[in-house]
Design a protein around this motif. Sequence first.
Motif, mmCIF file in Angstrom:
data_model
loop_
_atom_site.group_PDB
_atom_site.id
_atom_site.type_symbol
_atom_site.label_atom_id
_atom_site.label_comp_id
_atom_site.label_asym_id
_atom_site.label_seq_id
_atom_site.Cartn_x
_atom_site.Cartn_y
_atom_site.Cartn_z
ATOM 1 N N ARG A 84 39.817 46.966 41.253
ATOM 2 C CA ARG A 84 40.085 46.556 39.967
ATOM 3 C C ARG A 84 41.323 45.892 39.931
ATOM 4 O O ARG A 84 42.093 46.044 38.687
ATOM 5 C CB ARG A 84 40.094 47.720 39.101
ATOM 6 C CG ARG A 84 38.776 48.203 38.908
ATOM 7 C CD ARG A 84 38.719 49.528 37.985
ATOM 8 N NE ARG A 84 39.418 50.749 38.857
ATOM 9 C CZ ARG A 84 39.669 51.582 37.996
ATOM 10 N NH1 ARG A 84 39.351 51.945 36.911
ATOM 11 N NH2 ARG A 84 40.429 52.785 38.448
ATOM 12 N N GLY A 85 41.952 45.287 40.854
ATOM 13 C CA GLY A 85 43.490 44.466 40.905
ATOM 14 C C GLY A 85 43.390 43.505 39.813
ATOM 15 O O GLY A 85 44.361 43.314 39.432
ATOM 16 N N ALA A 86 42.210 42.859 39.484
ATOM 17 C CA ALA A 86 42.363 41.848 38.436
ATOM 18 C C ALA A 86 42.731 42.295 37.474
ATOM 19 O O ALA A 86 42.950 41.494 36.355
ATOM 20 C CB ALA A 86 41.015 41.239 38.520
ATOM 21 N N LEU A 87 42.565 43.732 36.779
ATOM 22 C CA LEU A 87 42.962 44.205 35.862
ATOM 23 C C LEU A 87 44.581 44.453 35.564
ATOM 24 O O LEU A 87 45.065 45.095 34.637
ATOM 25 C CB LEU A 87 42.007 45.406 35.352
ATOM 26 C CG LEU A 87 40.435 45.246 35.063
ATOM 27 C CD1 LEU A 87 39.590 46.449 34.758
ATOM 28 C CD2 LEU A 87 40.276 44.287 34.116
ATOM 29 N N ALA A 88 45.232 44.259 36.682
ATOM 30 C CA ALA A 88 46.488 44.855 36.748
ATOM 31 C C ALA A 88 47.349 44.244 35.651
ATOM 32 O O ALA A 88 48.260 45.089 35.179
ATOM 33 C CB ALA A 88 47.076 44.455 38.067
ATOM 34 N N ALA A 89 47.304 43.079 35.299
ATOM 35 C CA ALA A 89 48.068 42.532 34.184
ATOM 36 C C ALA A 89 48.050 43.396 32.859
ATOM 37 O O ALA A 89 49.014 43.947 32.518
ATOM 38 C CB ALA A 89 47.737 40.930 34.006
ATOM 39 N N PRO A 90 46.906 43.422 32.214
ATOM 40 C CA PRO A 90 46.714 44.274 30.775
ATOM 41 C C PRO A 90 47.257 45.686 31.155
ATOM 42 O O PRO A 90 47.520 46.234 30.263
ATOM 43 C CB PRO A 90 45.396 43.991 30.430
ATOM 44 C CG PRO A 90 44.752 43.531 31.562
ATOM 45 C CD PRO A 90 45.470 42.802 32.621
ATOM 46 N N VAL A 91 46.417 46.448 32.353
ATOM 47 C CA VAL A 91 46.465 47.750 32.414
ATOM 48 C C VAL A 91 47.937 48.181 32.741
ATOM 49 O O VAL A 91 48.558 49.100 32.177
ATOM 50 C CB VAL A 91 45.525 48.126 33.572
ATOM 51 C CG1 VAL A 91 45.606 49.727 33.756
ATOM 52 C CG2 VAL A 91 44.090 48.020 32.993
ATOM 53 N N VAL A 92 48.715 47.621 33.755
ATOM 54 C CA VAL A 92 50.001 47.922 34.208
ATOM 55 C C VAL A 92 50.961 47.874 32.845
ATOM 56 O O VAL A 92 51.834 48.520 32.688
ATOM 57 C CB VAL A 92 50.660 47.102 35.236
ATOM 58 C CG1 VAL A 92 52.097 47.430 35.663
ATOM 59 C CG2 VAL A 92 49.722 47.464 36.511
ATOM 60 N N ALA A 93 50.551 46.562 32.276
ATOM 61 C CA ALA A 93 51.415 46.177 31.087
ATOM 62 C C ALA A 93 51.307 47.476 30.004
ATOM 63 O O ALA A 93 52.253 47.755 28.968
ATOM 64 C CB ALA A 93 51.343 44.742 30.574
#
Length: 250
Positions: A158-167
């Motif tokens: 799910r690395g593609a979700l890193a931007a919204p999830v990590v933020a």
Amino acid sequence: MRLPVRVPLPRRLLAEGLGSCLLVAVVVGSGIAAQQLSPNDIGLQLLENSTATVLGLTVLILLVGPVSGAHLNPVVSIVDWALGRRTRTGIAARDLLPYVGAQAVGAVAGSLLANAMYGLRALEISHTHRATGGHLLGEAVATCVLVTLVFALARTGRGALAAPVVAAYVGAAYWFTSSTSFANPAVTLGRVFTDTFAGIAPASTPPFIAAQLVGGLLGTALVLALYPDAGSTADDVLVPHPATPLEIPR
């Protein structure tokens, strides 16, 4: 025929330096704006600062992630190298120090940029002391969860979700940790150079960074407990990038 290629190291370092610079500029600049807009309400200042950071970090991960992975954090880079050693994935040992250097230089530049944009002296030193026991515990917790989250996303595809999830996590950690979640040695260093809402005094910096490194170690242990083979996907931290060979038409 399709051949694997890698983005050259100088381009990856540019991405890490630029991303770190803009991240700190967002944090410091929005902190200065918050002080000016809401001078008598610290809670509202923190809300304004954290909202800008969440939005800015999301955009920056999307901007530089495909080039360098958007580590933007020495702890993430160090853990990425450590977890990927056995499987020959993740950041290469020879690239680790340049990555950390680019992140640190970019973070300092971000503070100078934010100061200059608001008409302050470009080079300032913070007088905000933060290194209490509670603050250091908060930094360890914030960094531990951040590391666990980043590598769990990569391991589960799910690395593609890193931007919204990590933020989103960083935004939440602004509020639930006593330290407001720096969770990043480069950002901590950069914030020394602004005597504003977002700054941290030089004397508080070494304990903060030490707590972040401890949090990174704890996060690594937690990742391995949850996902023992997490190193196999270290190439995809924070998001899939040219540490994994890219395919281009020939």
